[in-house]
Scaffold this motif. Structure first.
Motif, PDB file in Angstrom:
ATOM      1  N   ALA A  50     -22.290   7.656  -2.125  1.00 31.85           N
ATOM      2  CA  ALA A  50     -21.392   8.781  -2.387  1.00 31.85           C
ATOM      3  C   ALA A  50     -20.858   9.357  -1.086  1.00 31.85           C
ATOM      4  O   ALA A  50     -19.710   9.819  -1.025  1.00 31.85           O
ATOM      5  CB  ALA A  50     -22.126   9.847  -3.190  1.00 31.85           C
ATOM      6  N   ALA A  51     -21.671   9.335  -0.040  1.00 32.53           N
ATOM      7  CA  ALA A  51     -21.216   9.843   1.261  1.00 32.53           C
ATOM      8  C   ALA A  51     -20.095   8.972   1.821  1.00 32.53           C
ATOM      9  O   ALA A  51     -19.168   9.488   2.463  1.00 32.53           O
ATOM     10  CB  ALA A  51     -22.387   9.886   2.239  1.00 32.53           C
ATOM     11  N   ASP A  52     -20.159   7.665   1.587  1.00 25.85           N
ATOM     12  CA  ASP A  52     -19.086   6.772   2.041  1.00 25.85           C
ATOM     13  C   ASP A  52     -17.779   7.080   1.311  1.00 25.85           C
ATOM     14  O   ASP A  52     -16.714   7.164   1.929  1.00 25.85           O
ATOM     15  CB  ASP A  52     -19.469   5.313   1.807  1.00 25.85           C
ATOM     16  CG  ASP A  52     -20.655   4.879   2.626  1.00 25.85           C
ATOM     17  OD1 ASP A  52     -20.865   5.445   3.723  1.00 25.85           O
ATOM     18  OD2 ASP A  52     -21.381   3.967   2.174  1.00 25.85           O
ATOM     19  N   VAL A  53     -17.848   7.244   0.007  1.00 22.44           N
ATOM     20  CA  VAL A  53     -16.653   7.544  -0.789  1.00 22.44           C
ATOM     21  C   VAL A  53     -16.079   8.894  -0.373  1.00 22.44           C
ATOM     22  O   VAL A  53     -14.865   9.045  -0.213  1.00 22.44           O
ATOM     23  CB  VAL A  53     -16.994   7.521  -2.293  1.00 22.44           C
ATOM     24  CG1 VAL A  53     -15.802   7.983  -3.127  1.00 22.44           C
ATOM     25  CG2 VAL A  53     -17.429   6.124  -2.708  1.00 22.44           C
ATOM     26  N   ARG A  54     -16.938   9.879  -0.169  1.00 19.49           N
ATOM     27  CA  ARG A  54     -16.487  11.206   0.260  1.00 19.49           C
ATOM     28  C   ARG A  54     -15.827  11.133   1.635  1.00 19.49           C
ATOM     29  O   ARG A  54     -14.803  11.781   1.876  1.00 19.49           O
ATOM     30  CB  ARG A  54     -17.672  12.162   0.300  1.00 19.49           C
ATOM     31  CG  ARG A  54     -17.283  13.603   0.485  1.00 19.49           C
ATOM     32  CD  ARG A  54     -18.479  14.552   0.420  1.00 19.49           C
ATOM     33  NE  ARG A  54     -19.511  14.074  -0.472  1.00 19.49           N
ATOM     34  CZ  ARG A  54     -20.809  13.958  -0.125  1.00 19.49           C
ATOM     35  NH1 ARG A  54     -21.214  14.312   1.058  1.00 19.49           N
ATOM     36  NH2 ARG A  54     -21.691  13.510  -0.989  1.00 19.49           N
ATOM     37  N   GLY A  55     -16.367  10.345   2.548  1.00 16.51           N
ATOM     38  CA  GLY A  55     -15.779  10.210   3.873  1.00 16.51           C
ATOM     39  C   GLY A  55     -14.409   9.558   3.834  1.00 16.51           C
ATOM     40  O   GLY A  55     -13.487   9.989   4.536  1.00 16.51           O
ATOM     41  N   VAL A  56     -14.259   8.522   3.010  1.00 13.99           N
ATOM     42  CA  VAL A  56     -12.961   7.855   2.886  1.00 13.99           C
ATOM     43  C   VAL A  56     -11.942   8.794   2.251  1.00 13.99           C
ATOM     44  O   VAL A  56     -10.792   8.885   2.714  1.00 13.99           O
ATOM     45  CB  VAL A  56     -13.101   6.549   2.066  1.00 13.99           C
ATOM     46  CG1 VAL A  56     -11.745   5.984   1.699  1.00 13.99           C
ATOM     47  CG2 VAL A  56     -13.911   5.525   2.841  1.00 13.99           C
ATOM     48  N   ALA A  57     -12.347   9.501   1.222  1.00 11.03           N
ATOM     49  CA  ALA A  57     -11.427  10.418   0.549  1.00 11.03           C
ATOM     50  C   ALA A  57     -11.023  11.561   1.481  1.00 11.03           C
ATOM     51  O   ALA A  57      -9.846  11.953   1.528  1.00 11.03           O
ATOM     52  CB  ALA A  57     -12.077  10.975  -0.719  1.00 11.03           C
ATOM     53  N   THR A  58     -11.965  12.084   2.242  1.00 11.76           N
ATOM     54  CA  THR A  58     -11.647  13.171   3.178  1.00 11.76           C
ATOM     55  C   THR A  58     -10.675  12.697   4.243  1.00 11.76           C
ATOM     56  O   THR A  58      -9.707  13.393   4.581  1.00 11.76           O
ATOM     57  CB  THR A  58     -12.946  13.680   3.834  1.00 11.76           C
ATOM     58  OG1 THR A  58     -13.843  14.118   2.809  1.00 11.76           O
ATOM     59  CG2 THR A  58     -12.670  14.822   4.791  1.00 11.76           C
TER      60      THR A  58
END
Length: 72
Positions: A50-58
């Motif tokens: 989830a941290a990877d997805v959040r980083g890409v989205a941010t």
């Protein structure tokens, strides 16, 4: 000036580069490792969190906002 037909180093096509000593590989001194020496599952331990997805989205939305701010 007479040149030799074959250079000292075939990959060096320039006279100055051909006169330089051949370089060693950066990995020549490393010991050879085999896949059997690795911990179990180390080669395929890539998981999307989830941290990877959040980083890409941010990053995506921050870049989009910056581009729109320069356009508008």
């Amino acid at each position: 000036m007479r040149r030799a037909l074959v250079l000292t180093n075939e990959s060096a096509r320039h006279w100055f580069r051909a006169s330089l000593p051949q370089r060693r590989s950066a990995f020549a001194d490393l010991p050879a490792t085999k896949a059997a020496d690795w911990p179990a599952g180390a080669a395929f331990d890539w998981r999307l969190t989830a941290a990877d997805v959040r980083g890409v989205a941010t990053t995506y939305f921050a870049t989009l906002a910056a581009v729109l701010a320069f356009i508008i």
